[in-house]
Design a protein around this motif. Sequence first.
Motif, PDB file in Angstrom:
ATOM      1  N   VAL A  15      38.633  31.732  34.571  1.00  0.00           N
ATOM      2  CA  VAL A  15      38.501  32.856  34.234  1.00  0.00           C
ATOM      3  C   VAL A  15      37.104  33.592  34.697  1.00  0.00           C
ATOM      4  O   VAL A  15      36.399  33.064  35.133  1.00  0.00           O
ATOM      5  CB  VAL A  15      37.834  32.989  32.656  1.00  0.00           C
ATOM      6  N   LEU A  16      37.618  34.681  35.451  1.00  0.00           N
ATOM      7  CA  LEU A  16      36.669  35.377  36.411  1.00  0.00           C
ATOM      8  C   LEU A  16      36.625  36.998  35.842  1.00  0.00           C
ATOM      9  O   LEU A  16      37.290  37.612  35.142  1.00  0.00           O
ATOM     10  CB  LEU A  16      37.482  35.756  37.848  1.00  0.00           C
ATOM     11  N   GLY A  17      35.292  37.337  35.994  1.00  0.00           N
ATOM     12  CA  GLY A  17      34.883  38.577  35.412  1.00  0.00           C
ATOM     13  C   GLY A  17      34.062  39.454  36.502  1.00  0.00           C
ATOM     14  O   GLY A  17      34.262  38.920  37.975  1.00  0.00           O
ATOM     15  N   PRO A  18      33.782  40.813  36.487  1.00  0.00           N
ATOM     16  CA  PRO A  18      33.244  41.698  37.387  1.00  0.00           C
ATOM     17  C   PRO A  18      32.422  40.987  38.252  1.00  0.00           C
ATOM     18  O   PRO A  18      31.489  40.301  37.630  1.00  0.00           O
ATOM     19  CB  PRO A  18      32.829  42.842  36.615  1.00  0.00           C
ATOM     20  N   GLY A  19      32.483  41.179  39.468  1.00  0.00           N
ATOM     21  CA  GLY A  19      31.478  40.412  40.546  1.00  0.00           C
ATOM     22  C   GLY A  19      31.876  39.003  40.961  1.00  0.00           C
ATOM     23  O   GLY A  19      30.950  38.657  41.737  1.00  0.00           O
ATOM     24  N   GLU A  20      32.745  38.337  40.381  1.00  0.00           N
ATOM     25  CA  GLU A  20      32.992  37.197  40.427  1.00  0.00           C
ATOM     26  C   GLU A  20      34.194  36.967  41.332  1.00  0.00           C
ATOM     27  O   GLU A  20      35.142  37.897  41.474  1.00  0.00           O
ATOM     28  CB  GLU A  20      33.436  36.401  39.312  1.00  0.00           C
ATOM     29  N   SER A  21      34.310  35.920  42.391  1.00  0.00           N
ATOM     30  CA  SER A  21      35.354  35.943  43.088  1.00  0.00           C
ATOM     31  C   SER A  21      35.998  34.227  43.147  1.00  0.00           C
ATOM     32  O   SER A  21      35.038  33.510  43.108  1.00  0.00           O
ATOM     33  CB  SER A  21      35.315  36.236  44.395  1.00  0.00           C
ATOM     34  N   LEU A  22      36.955  34.040  43.417  1.00  0.00           N
ATOM     35  CA  LEU A  22      37.645  32.735  43.350  1.00  0.00           C
ATOM     36  C   LEU A  22      38.291  32.645  45.018  1.00  0.00           C
ATOM     37  O   LEU A  22      39.144  33.428  45.482  1.00  0.00           O
ATOM     38  CB  LEU A  22      38.861  32.477  42.435  1.00  0.00           C
ATOM     39  N   LEU A  23      38.192  31.532  45.838  1.00  0.00           N
ATOM     40  CA  LEU A  23      38.682  31.162  47.078  1.00  0.00           C
ATOM     41  C   LEU A  23      39.591  29.798  46.889  1.00  0.00           C
ATOM     42  O   LEU A  23      39.169  28.927  46.143  1.00  0.00           O
ATOM     43  CB  LEU A  23      37.491  30.851  47.892  1.00  0.00           C
ATOM     44  N   VAL A  54      43.632  29.654  51.579  1.00  0.00           N
ATOM     45  CA  VAL A  54      44.796  30.667  51.759  1.00  0.00           C
ATOM     46  C   VAL A  54      44.620  32.182  51.110  1.00  0.00           C
ATOM     47  O   VAL A  54      45.119  32.908  51.521  1.00  0.00           O
ATOM     48  CB  VAL A  54      46.247  30.270  50.759  1.00  0.00           C
ATOM     49  N   GLY A  55      43.630  32.007  50.069  1.00  0.00           N
ATOM     50  CA  GLY A  55      43.350  33.438  49.505  1.00  0.00           C
ATOM     51  C   GLY A  55      41.890  33.686  48.753  1.00  0.00           C
ATOM     52  O   GLY A  55      41.418  32.714  48.694  1.00  0.00           O
ATOM     53  N   GLU A  56      41.746  34.964  48.628  1.00  0.00           N
ATOM     54  CA  GLU A  56      40.388  35.066  47.837  1.00  0.00           C
ATOM     55  C   GLU A  56      40.755  36.052  46.865  1.00  0.00           C
ATOM     56  O   GLU A  56      41.335  37.308  47.328  1.00  0.00           O
ATOM     57  CB  GLU A  56      39.266  35.538  48.811  1.00  0.00           C
ATOM     58  N   LEU A  57      40.635  35.658  45.766  1.00  0.00           N
ATOM     59  CA  LEU A  57      40.571  36.773  44.593  1.00  0.00           C
ATOM     60  C   LEU A  57      39.470  37.317  44.194  1.00  0.00           C
ATOM     61  O   LEU A  57      38.231  36.726  43.848  1.00  0.00           O
ATOM     62  CB  LEU A  57      41.177  36.368  43.282  1.00  0.00           C
TER      63      LEU A  57
END
Length: 278
Positions: A15-23, A54-57
């Motif tokens: 779970v991601l909120g504002p200001g967070e990122s997932l690689l 492969v990606g960054e969210l």
Amino acid sequence: MPRVVVRGAGLPSVVLGPGESLLFGRAPHGLFRPGPGRVAVALPDCAPHVSRLVGELAVGADVVALTWLGAGEAQLSGLFDAPGGARRVILTRSASALLDAGENQLVLLRGRRDAAGRFADLVVTLDVEPATRDAPVEPVGAGDTRTGPGLARGGRDWFVALALAEPWLVGADDYPRPPSNREIFERVREWHGYAWNLHRPQRVDEAIRAISAIAFGAADDPYLAPRAGRLLNTRFAVARRAAEVRLVTAADLAEVERAARNRKLPPPPGSSGGPAAP
């Protein structure tokens, strides 16, 4: 502000909120500079030709952006609230796309390898939800009590849990069977107005597996244990457990029922859209 839930087969929900990122990728750890709000996840069962990263969210204050960093290509599908209806785009290296509200699917074609060495598509689900409210963040000390694992309130899995556990929440625990996939879909559509992609039975099954993992924990999850009985018995156990550990409650059920009734009520006389009072 948006909130994103990332799911996939064999992948713990993130779970991601504002200001967070997932690689994410086959082995992304060590390929980026860590920092506050930046996390990395290795996708399970990746084929060897899938890039390590492969990606960054990235989740912003108003939008959610996906940047593709892999050497290969992927398909991104926005299924529900995309402008003009469902869309599908091809992502190549350095391409970026804004995610639509609702469910988005990222597909790495032939990106997964099974135990037999065969290749299949690797699917990651990106569910973009508006945050219902901003809860204050308080520091938690070593001796403080914390809330246990739960479901994102108002999300797809939360509504599925509510429909699945409804007989237990209303006291009909002698109900002869748990609700079917079709019944769950119809209840969620009635309560929420739309039902994500739950018209597809496999999506209901996926949601119930996610509910089971949270309700029982990894050690006792019946979907991870050898199954001695029918699948119906496992679903019955998940429904009862979801009610017992209060993943959903009778108060939640009353709230969604009330919201559904209010949507159906006609406007009062004399208001815009209704007949004028004499």
